[in-house]
Design an enzyme around this catalytic site. Structure first.
Site, PDB file in Angstrom:
ATOM      1  N   ASP A  76      91.192  96.683  41.185  1.00 31.67           N
ATOM      2  CA  ASP A  76      89.700  96.687  40.961  1.00 31.67           C
ATOM      3  C   ASP A  76      89.277  95.493  40.227  1.00 31.67           C
ATOM      4  OD1 ASP A  76      90.035  97.079  38.225  1.00 31.67           O
ATOM      5  OD2 ASP A  76      89.298  99.111  38.161  1.00 31.67           O
ATOM      6  N   CYS A 131      94.506  97.589  37.465  1.00 37.26           N
ATOM      7  CA  CYS A 131      93.226  97.877  36.813  1.00 37.26           C
ATOM      8  C   CYS A 131      93.198  97.594  35.427  1.00 37.26           C
ATOM      9  CB  CYS A 131      92.743  99.560  37.473  1.00 37.26           C
ATOM     10  SG  CYS A 131      93.612 100.699  36.795  1.00 37.26           S
ATOM     11  N   THR A 141      93.701  99.643  33.085  1.00 40.08           N
ATOM     12  CA  THR A 141      94.833  99.996  32.359  1.00 40.08           C
ATOM     13  C   THR A 141      95.772 100.454  33.223  1.00 40.08           C
ATOM     14  OG1 THR A 141      94.151 102.357  32.768  1.00 40.08           O
ATOM     15  CG2 THR A 141      93.346 101.568  30.787  1.00 40.08           C
ATOM     16  N   GLY A 142      95.893 100.326  34.502  1.00 44.87           N
ATOM     17  CA  GLY A 142      97.023 100.579  35.426  1.00 44.87           C
ATOM     18  C   GLY A 142      96.928 102.011  35.794  1.00 44.87           C
ATOM     19  N   VAL A 143      96.313 102.868  35.051  1.00 42.92           N
ATOM     20  CA  VAL A 143      96.539 104.259  35.226  1.00 42.92           C
ATOM     21  C   VAL A 143      95.548 104.980  36.358  1.00 42.92           C
ATOM     22  CG1 VAL A 143      96.040 106.815  33.997  1.00 42.92           C
ATOM     23  CG2 VAL A 143      97.031 104.564  32.811  1.00 42.92           C
ATOM     24  N   HIS A 159     115.672 104.320  38.197  1.00 42.76           N
ATOM     25  CA  HIS A 159     115.978 105.983  38.070  1.00 42.76           C
ATOM     26  C   HIS A 159     115.092 106.515  39.080  1.00 42.76           C
ATOM     27  CE1 HIS A 159     117.923 105.987  33.934  1.00 42.76           C
ATOM     28  NE2 HIS A 159     118.639 105.146  34.901  1.00 42.76           N
ATOM     29  N   HIS A 205     119.704 110.449  40.373  1.00 43.14           N
ATOM     30  CA  HIS A 205     118.725 110.191  40.613  1.00 43.14           C
ATOM     31  C   HIS A 205     118.002 110.398  42.006  1.00 43.14           C
ATOM     32  CE1 HIS A 205     119.245 108.242  36.743  1.00 43.14           C
ATOM     33  NE2 HIS A 205     120.132 107.385  37.419  1.00 43.14           N
ATOM     34  N   ARG A 253     116.846 113.991  42.127  1.00 40.85           N
ATOM     35  CA  ARG A 253     115.418 114.178  41.464  1.00 40.85           C
ATOM     36  C   ARG A 253     114.309 113.669  42.293  1.00 40.85           C
ATOM     37  NH1 ARG A 253     118.593 112.145  36.216  1.00 40.85           N
ATOM     38  NH2 ARG A 253     119.844 114.105  35.928  1.00 40.85           N
TER      39      ARG A 253
HETATM   40  C1  RB5 Z   1      87.049 100.097  34.953  1.00 41.09           C
HETATM   41  O1  RB5 Z   1      86.123  99.740  33.961  1.00 41.09           O
HETATM   42  C2  RB5 Z   1      88.264 100.910  34.626  1.00 41.09           C
HETATM   43  O2  RB5 Z   1      87.909 102.152  34.351  1.00 41.09           O
HETATM   44  C3  RB5 Z   1      89.372 100.845  35.447  1.00 41.09           C
HETATM   45  O3  RB5 Z   1      89.798  99.550  36.021  1.00 41.09           O
HETATM   46  C4  RB5 Z   1      90.781 101.385  34.768  1.00 41.09           C
HETATM   47  O4  RB5 Z   1      90.865 101.058  33.698  1.00 41.09           O
HETATM   48  C5  RB5 Z   1      90.764 103.181  35.138  1.00 41.09           C
HETATM   49  O5  RB5 Z   1      91.762 103.639  34.908  1.00 41.09           O
END
Ligand code: RB5
Length: 148
Positions: free
Chosen positions: A8, A65, A67-69, A98, A133, A136
């Site tokens: 993003d 992104c 955080t990558g999350v 794994h 692995h 799983r």
């Molecule tokens: C964008 O501001 C931010 O929320 C996105 O890049 C990401 O960190 C969400 O998980």
């Protein structure tokens, strides 16, 4: 390998850095964007990369992104995706060995570009160890089959 990449707006510069790096390592890159800096929505790019990996268009994926999350959660909604957020090299190696993670994710607001390159190399160099692995991972596929 063919590597699908997506991001993003929080990660556009790091995405271009990582694209160049994986090309230097001898891989082909399929870029699903965004290439822009305007605010956009990470689910779009997580899904695109996830579908490219599951369909076989790409061998694996990289998602970035803030955080990558968020972008990894989006990819993990696609059946067959095992996307793992990594902020260190040991985790990046282990998610391949794994978990046979088929997408590596990390955060442009969390890791710097040199660490990000090291994380990518650790992931790409590692090999899935199979055996217990695999059992799983088969169980993960069974969870997907129970979803309606
Ligand atoms: C964008 O501001 C931010 O929320 C996105 O890049 C990401 O960190 C969400 O998980």
């Amino acid at each position: 390998m063919k590597i699908a990449i997506g991001n993003d707006h929080a990660a556009t510069d790091l995405k271009f850095t990582i694209m160049e790096y994986v090309k230097e390592l001898g891989h082909e890159v399929i870029n699903f964007g965004t290439d822009g800096y305007d605010s956009c929505d990470y689910p779009e790019f997580g899904e695109k990369v996830g579908r490219a990996v599951v369909s076989g268009e790409a061998d694996c994926g990289i998602l970035i992104c803030g955080t990558g999350v968020g972008i990894s959660i989006a990819a993990n909604k696609v059946n067959g995706v095992r996307a793992a957020v990594c902020s260190d090299c040991a985790t990046a190696r282990l998610v391949k060995e794994h978990n046979n993670a088929n997408i590596l994710a990390f955060g442009a607001r969390i890791v710097g570009s040199e660490l990000a390159k090291d994380i990518v190399k650790a992931y790409l160099d590692a090999e899935f160890q199979g055996a217990r692995h695999q059992r799983r991972i088969d169980m993960l596929s069974e969870i997907e089959k129970r979803n309606v």
